[in-house]
Design an enzyme around this catalytic site. Structure first.
Site, PDB file in Angstrom:
ATOM      1  N   CYS A   1       7.400  -1.509  11.733  1.00  0.00           N
ATOM      2  CA  CYS A   1       7.193  -1.743  10.305  1.00  0.00           C
ATOM      3  C   CYS A   1       6.566  -0.510   9.659  1.00  0.00           C
ATOM      4  O   CYS A   1       7.027  -0.036   8.618  1.00  0.00           O
ATOM      5  CB  CYS A   1       6.314  -2.964  10.098  1.00  0.00           C
ATOM      6  SG  CYS A   1       6.070  -3.410   8.356  1.00  0.00           S
TER       7      CYS A   1
ATOM      8  N   CYS B   1      -1.834  -6.456   7.008  1.00  0.00           N
ATOM      9  CA  CYS B   1      -2.464  -5.953   8.233  1.00  0.00           C
ATOM     10  C   CYS B   1      -3.884  -5.450   8.008  1.00  0.00           C
ATOM     11  O   CYS B   1      -4.392  -4.635   8.781  1.00  0.00           O
ATOM     12  CB  CYS B   1      -1.610  -4.831   8.831  1.00  0.00           C
ATOM     13  SG  CYS B   1       0.085  -5.336   9.230  1.00  0.00           S
TER      14      CYS B   1
ATOM     15  N   CYS C   1      -1.227   4.089  11.853  1.00  0.00           N
ATOM     16  CA  CYS C   1       0.088   3.662  11.364  1.00  0.00           C
ATOM     17  C   CYS C   1       1.196   4.528  11.935  1.00  0.00           C
ATOM     18  O   CYS C   1       2.344   4.095  12.026  1.00  0.00           O
ATOM     19  CB  CYS C   1       0.133   3.698   9.831  1.00  0.00           C
ATOM     20  SG  CYS C   1       0.001   5.357   9.121  1.00  0.00           S
TER      21      CYS C   1
ATOM     22  N   CYS D   1      -2.073  -2.046   4.090  1.00  0.00           N
ATOM     23  CA  CYS D   1      -1.198  -3.117   3.623  1.00  0.00           C
ATOM     24  C   CYS D   1      -1.937  -4.455   3.701  1.00  0.00           C
ATOM     25  O   CYS D   1      -2.724  -4.695   4.624  1.00  0.00           O
ATOM     26  CB  CYS D   1       0.066  -3.177   4.467  1.00  0.00           C
ATOM     27  SG  CYS D   1       1.179  -1.766   4.234  1.00  0.00           S
TER      28      CYS D   1
END
Length: 240
Positions: free
Chosen positions: A125, A209, A231, A206
């Site tokens: 993602c 998360c 990330c 985000c």
């Protein structure tokens, strides 16, 4: 390794060594000013999440040149508060070079059509929503400014202020700063805090998360309960 690649790598490392010697002992605005104005004029960009501590670097860049490119990754899963904070800071600081980066529509269609990839594969993602868009954008620049700090721990514990990374110079002007330095700077310049900080969010990514955290590690709320701590944008070749 291809001779041309080897030659380019050597040249990059030599330049990083020269910059490290030339600006040894400098950080923050003192380091940024010559890099933006002279060393990489027109070829340097700041990536910003407009998160909990982002106002510091954004303010420094605005003082030097408000037209400096600022790369903002809009993953499509950010807090609404982050988007509003971005707009408020851009207006307040007079930033004119902010560029919004979004994931490629084909990547989303192929890998995350239902928007739930973050649950089954957070690395994948992050890759399509952050790593790939930033990688494409950075191809236009020779140097990349970011806000990592050593006190954040993990892979960030030993970062230098200037380093070679994926074919370009990577600048970590706040590498040596402590939380107290961040707080003092924001207070001195009366910079507004991200609205979620007061609600217990000390590191903001985000909404899918990111959790509130009260621990000593500000990033404990990112990908909580997982081994994941980055990330991927700070991993060579996006973690390949």
């Amino acid at each position: 390794m291809d001779s041309a690649v080897t030659k380019n790598l050597r040249a990059l490392n030599a330049r990083v060594d020269a910059l490290s010697r030339r600006y040894a002992g400098l950080d923050g605005e003192g380091l940024l000013r010559p890099l933006i104005e002279t060393e990489f004029s027109g070829r340097i960009a700041l990536s910003s999440s407009f998160g909990a501590e982002s106002a510091v670097l954004l303010h420094m860049v605005a003082r030097i040149d408000p037209a400096t490119p600022v790369l903002f990754l809009n993953t499509g899963k950010l807090f609404g508060e982050t988007l509003r904070y971005r707009d408020a800071l851009v207006d307040r600081l007079g930033l004119t070079g902010v560029r919004e980066l979004k994931p490629d529509a084909d990547d989303i269609d192929a890998r995350d059509r239902d928007g739930m990839l973050w649950q089954t594969s957070p690395d994948a993602c992050c890759r399509i929503r952050k790593v790939l868009p930033l990688d494409r954008a950075l191809r236009d620049y020779d140097a990349w400014i970011n806000g990592r700090k050593r006190f954040q721990g993990g892979l960030r514990a030993d970062i230098p202020t200037v380093e070679a990374f994926d074919g370009r110079v990577k600048v970590n002007p706040l590498a040596n700063w402590e939380p107290a330095d961040i707080s003092a700077y924001m207070k001195n310049y009366d910079l507004p805090a991200h609205p979620l900080v007061a609600d217990g969010y000390r590191s903001i990514g985000c909404l899918t998360c990111t959790l509130r955290t009260s621990g000593t590690d500000a990033r404990d709320g990112r990908w909580a309960g997982q081994d994941k701590t980055e990330c991927g944008i700070h991993l060579a070749m996006g973690g390949k």
